[in-house]
Design an enzyme around this catalytic site. Structure first.
Site, mmCIF file in Angstrom:
data_model
loop_
_atom_site.group_PDB
_atom_site.id
_atom_site.type_symbol
_atom_site.label_atom_id
_atom_site.label_comp_id
_atom_site.label_asym_id
_atom_site.label_seq_id
_atom_site.Cartn_x
_atom_site.Cartn_y
_atom_site.Cartn_z
ATOM 1 N N ALA A 1 0.855 -1.174 -0.087
ATOM 2 C CA ALA A 1 0.053 0.040 -0.131
ATOM 3 C C ALA A 1 0.748 1.289 0.063
ATOM 4 O O ALA A 1 0.560 2.187 -0.787
ATOM 5 C CB ALA A 1 -1.062 -0.039 1.202
ATOM 6 N N GLN B 1 4.147 -13.376 -2.049
ATOM 7 C CA GLN B 1 4.825 -12.148 -1.464
ATOM 8 C C GLN B 1 5.721 -12.546 -0.053
ATOM 9 O O GLN B 1 6.774 -11.995 0.004
ATOM 10 C CB GLN B 1 3.846 -11.246 -1.060
ATOM 11 C CG GLN B 1 3.450 -10.514 -2.356
ATOM 12 C CD GLN B 1 1.890 -10.819 -2.599
ATOM 13 O OE1 GLN B 1 1.670 -11.956 -2.419
ATOM 14 N NE2 GLN B 1 1.103 -10.137 -3.275
ATOM 15 N N ASP C 1 -4.170 -2.795 3.825
ATOM 16 C CA ASP C 1 -4.216 -1.784 2.667
ATOM 17 C C ASP C 1 -5.383 -0.994 2.965
ATOM 18 O O ASP C 1 -5.443 0.226 2.245
ATOM 19 C CB ASP C 1 -4.607 -2.726 1.425
ATOM 20 C CG ASP C 1 -3.349 -3.400 0.863
ATOM 21 O OD1 ASP C 1 -2.911 -4.349 1.677
ATOM 22 O OD2 ASP C 1 -2.757 -2.819 -0.157
ATOM 23 N N ASN D 1 -6.320 -6.694 4.256
ATOM 24 C CA ASN D 1 -5.092 -6.972 3.913
ATOM 25 C C ASN D 1 -5.209 -8.136 2.899
ATOM 26 O O ASN D 1 -6.004 -8.869 2.723
ATOM 27 C CB ASN D 1 -4.250 -7.303 5.321
ATOM 28 C CG ASN D 1 -2.837 -7.415 4.981
ATOM 29 O OD1 ASN D 1 -2.393 -6.481 4.236
ATOM 30 N ND2 ASN D 1 -1.977 -8.363 5.778
ATOM 31 N N LYS D 2 -3.847 -8.443 2.605
ATOM 32 C CA LYS D 2 -3.711 -9.718 1.557
ATOM 33 C C LYS D 2 -4.564 -11.032 2.032
ATOM 34 O O LYS D 2 -4.594 -11.236 3.214
ATOM 35 C CB LYS D 2 -2.311 -9.951 1.698
ATOM 36 C CG LYS D 2 -1.847 -11.117 0.796
ATOM 37 C CD LYS D 2 -2.249 -11.022 -0.663
ATOM 38 C CE LYS D 2 -1.796 -9.635 -1.358
ATOM 39 N NZ LYS D 2 -2.576 -9.402 -2.636
HETATM 40 O O1 MRU Z 1 -0.961 -7.092 -3.446
HETATM 41 P P1 MRU Z 1 -0.049 -6.394 -2.628
HETATM 42 O O2 MRU Z 1 1.362 -7.335 -2.410
HETATM 43 O O3 MRU Z 1 0.187 -5.180 -3.028
HETATM 44 O O4 MRU Z 1 -0.422 -6.585 -1.190
HETATM 45 C C1 MRU Z 1 0.133 -6.104 -0.054
HETATM 46 C C2 MRU Z 1 -0.390 -6.188 1.319
HETATM 47 O O5 MRU Z 1 -1.168 -6.824 1.411
HETATM 48 C C3 MRU Z 1 0.361 -5.861 2.319
HETATM 49 O O6 MRU Z 1 0.463 -6.498 3.499
HETATM 50 C C4 MRU Z 1 0.070 -4.315 2.552
HETATM 51 O O7 MRU Z 1 -0.176 -3.402 1.498
HETATM 52 C C5 MRU Z 1 0.572 -3.538 3.550
HETATM 53 S S1 MRU Z 1 2.245 -2.939 3.047
HETATM 54 C C6 MRU Z 1 2.994 -2.137 4.403
#
Ligand code: MRU
Length: 354
Positions: free
Chosen positions: A54, A202, A243, A253-254
């Protein structure tokens, strides 16, 4: 802080009119920097998760919109604003869930609308300064989150994290990883479990990569091993990023974060969400109102495999990129301003007001 990813997630190359990012889709096997110039290139890099997380998405959008209007030939400020807004709408369409994307673009637009009498070259310079400020603030914010979160942890703790809320997802240090890096410097000897984080991995590709580089004791597990690792008593706290956090504390979140939160609740393990204020969306009342991105189903069954891992005919696929963790499973939300505890409807507002 000394220990953190030595890699620049993203930076502006003003001389070359480009946004330089490390292509996160190629990590950990290839370290490849891309110089993005056109709006289409920047949009594609965000949409394809070449730059992701994010806060990093917000910073990329801030520099992206600056580059979009840097050489504007608009005749007056009104036409300049219109050009800006068109590019802004386009960049905003790259991904729907991380509120930082919209937050950063709005912050950039405010630079123009707050001083419409100023000449266009000065507006362009002000946009550049604002994007630099967003990046610099992100670094300070993450350090502050790290200090607050570290105060909740004990030396020797086992920590579990999901996805990558690390240096690669931010300008530096990460959010959920900032206390881990600070603890590493201060001899806390944390033992970190990183969920692989299907389908885009990730956790496997990025979190283990950056934590191992910093010398952190990190163990990769498949997502479906988290329950057993918790049952073994190896996890004293869960730390995740986010996010978007709604006003009542529900958190996007993810995908998979919800499952981890439910497990942590079951095993009596504190579940901490690290959330810069740029991710707190108090205009959205509950998690149900947060838009959840759905991505190409191929990411589930084909992307990482030589052959498809499911029949391509006769099967339906569902690939949401995020889930919503209800506030009731969250022990604390940690921002740069401090630690908010339930009930979040009051504590988040109070934290932002101070
Ligand atoms: O799809 P992504 O890889 O952008 O998802 C990222 C996440 O879910 C992170 O946990 C979130 O953005 C926090 S990053 C500090």
């Amino acid at each position: 802080m000394k220990t953190s990813t030595p890699i620049d997630t993203l930076r502006l190359d003003d001389d070359q009119d480009s946004l330089v990012i490390i292509d996160q889709t190629l990590l950990p096997t290839e370290i490849c920097y891309l110089a993005l110039q056109s709006q289409a290139e920047i949009w594609e890099a965000i949409q394809q998760l070449r730059v992701r997380g994010a806060p990093a998405i917000g910073i990329a959008a801030a520099y992206g919109i600056y580059l979009a209007v840097k050489h504007s030939t608009a005749g007056d400020q009104g036409a300049f604003l219109k050009e800006f807004q068109q590019a802004s709408q386009y960049l905003a369409s790259a991904r729907p869930t991380a509120v930082n994307l919209f937050w950063a673009l709005q912050r950039m637009e405010n630079v123009i609308t707050s001083q419409m009498e100023v000449e266009i070259p000065q507006l362009v310079a002000a946009l550049r300064s604002e994007a630099d400020a967003i990046l610099a603030e992100d670094i300070r914010t993450n350090l502050a989150i790290g200090e607050h979160a570290l105060s909740l942890l004990q030396p020797g703790d086992g920590l579990l994290t999901h996805c990558n809320a690390g240096g690669l997802a931010t300008a530096r240090y990460g959010t959920a990883t900032a206390p881990i890096y600070l603890g590493q410097e201060r001899g806390y000897a944390f033992k970190v479990f990183a969920d692989e984080t299907r389908p885009l991995l990730q956790g496997a590709r990025l979190t283990t990569f950056e934590l191992a580089q910093a010398g952190v004791d990190v163990t990769l597990i498949c997502d479906n091993m988290a329950a057993s690792v918790m049952q073994n008593g190896w996890v004293q706290a869960v730390l995740v990023g986010c996010d978007r956090v709604a006003a009542n504390g529900d958190t996007a979140n993810k995908i998979g974060t919800l499952g981890v939160a439910v497990l942590a609740h079951q095993f009596g393990i504190p579940f901490y969400v690290c959330a810069p204020s740029s991710t707190l969306d108090l205009a959205t009342a509950t998690g149900q109102l947060i838009p959840i991105e759905e991505r190409d189903p191929q990411e589930i069954y084909r992307k990482w495999y030589q052959k498809p891992m499911a029949p391509e005919q006769g099967v339906k696929f569902y690939n949401p990129a995020f889930d919503i963790t209800p506030a009731k499973y969250i022990s604390a939300i940690i921002s740069e301003y401090g630690i908010a505890r339930p009930p979040f409807t009051t504590s988040l507002r109070a934290m932002l007001a101070n």
